[in-house]
Design a protein around this motif. Sequence first.
Motif, mmCIF file in Angstrom:
data_model
loop_
_atom_site.group_PDB
_atom_site.id
_atom_site.type_symbol
_atom_site.label_atom_id
_atom_site.label_comp_id
_atom_site.label_asym_id
_atom_site.label_seq_id
_atom_site.Cartn_x
_atom_site.Cartn_y
_atom_site.Cartn_z
ATOM 1 N N TYR A 25 44.000 36.723 41.249
ATOM 2 C CA TYR A 25 43.188 35.664 41.849
ATOM 3 C C TYR A 25 41.854 35.450 41.143
ATOM 4 N N LEU A 36 38.287 32.190 44.840
ATOM 5 C CA LEU A 36 39.234 32.580 45.885
ATOM 6 C C LEU A 36 38.719 33.777 46.663
ATOM 7 N N PHE A 40 46.542 36.752 45.867
ATOM 8 C CA PHE A 40 47.699 35.962 46.278
ATOM 9 C C PHE A 40 48.733 36.896 46.906
ATOM 10 N N SER A 46 46.166 31.328 50.884
ATOM 11 C CA SER A 46 45.097 31.667 49.950
ATOM 12 C C SER A 46 43.977 30.661 50.181
ATOM 13 N N ARG A 47 42.765 31.171 50.415
ATOM 14 C CA ARG A 47 41.620 30.302 50.692
ATOM 15 C C ARG A 47 40.498 30.537 49.691
ATOM 16 N N GLU A 61 42.982 25.650 49.791
ATOM 17 C CA GLU A 61 43.886 26.284 50.742
ATOM 18 C C GLU A 61 45.320 25.982 50.320
ATOM 19 N N VAL A 64 51.065 30.622 49.552
ATOM 20 C CA VAL A 64 51.811 31.229 48.456
ATOM 21 C C VAL A 64 53.275 31.336 48.874
#
Length: 150
Positions: A25, A36, A40, A46-47, A61, A64
């Motif tokens: 990430y 991020l 992941f 994932s934000r 956003e 995954v």
Amino acid sequence: MENRIEKRIALMAPVSRVWRALTDYREFGEWFRVKLDGPFVPGEISRGHITYPGYEHLKWEVVVQKMEPEKHFSFTWHPYAVDSKVDYSKETPTLVEFRLEKSAKGTLLVLTESGFDKIPSQHSREALRRHDGGWTEQMNNIEKHVAQTS
């Protein structure tokens, strides 16, 4: 209307290096221009926040989908979700897939984004156009990233 975008690029880096650039990430954030919140994880959201100039106000956003080591990484998201007055959560997300194949000189990276035909027509044309150009830029970004940090 077109339903998908496909981009191919030959990267002068081993598959393991490209995989790390895609799925770590922190590395993903460097070349994709997003900060991020964490790693992941398949099946999880994932934000983060976009760091690309002019889009810093946007949140990142994605959900995954798959992480098949050194072969396939995918997520779903709401494409070109830039209007703060629109609730994109009611739209069907598109699927972004990265596929890696070993090549004679390194790695063939194939990116596809599909599902544009499932989002409202007033939004889909512009999303497809913007993402087509955006993915061209992102493929150049990952190429430079893996070349600089191999």
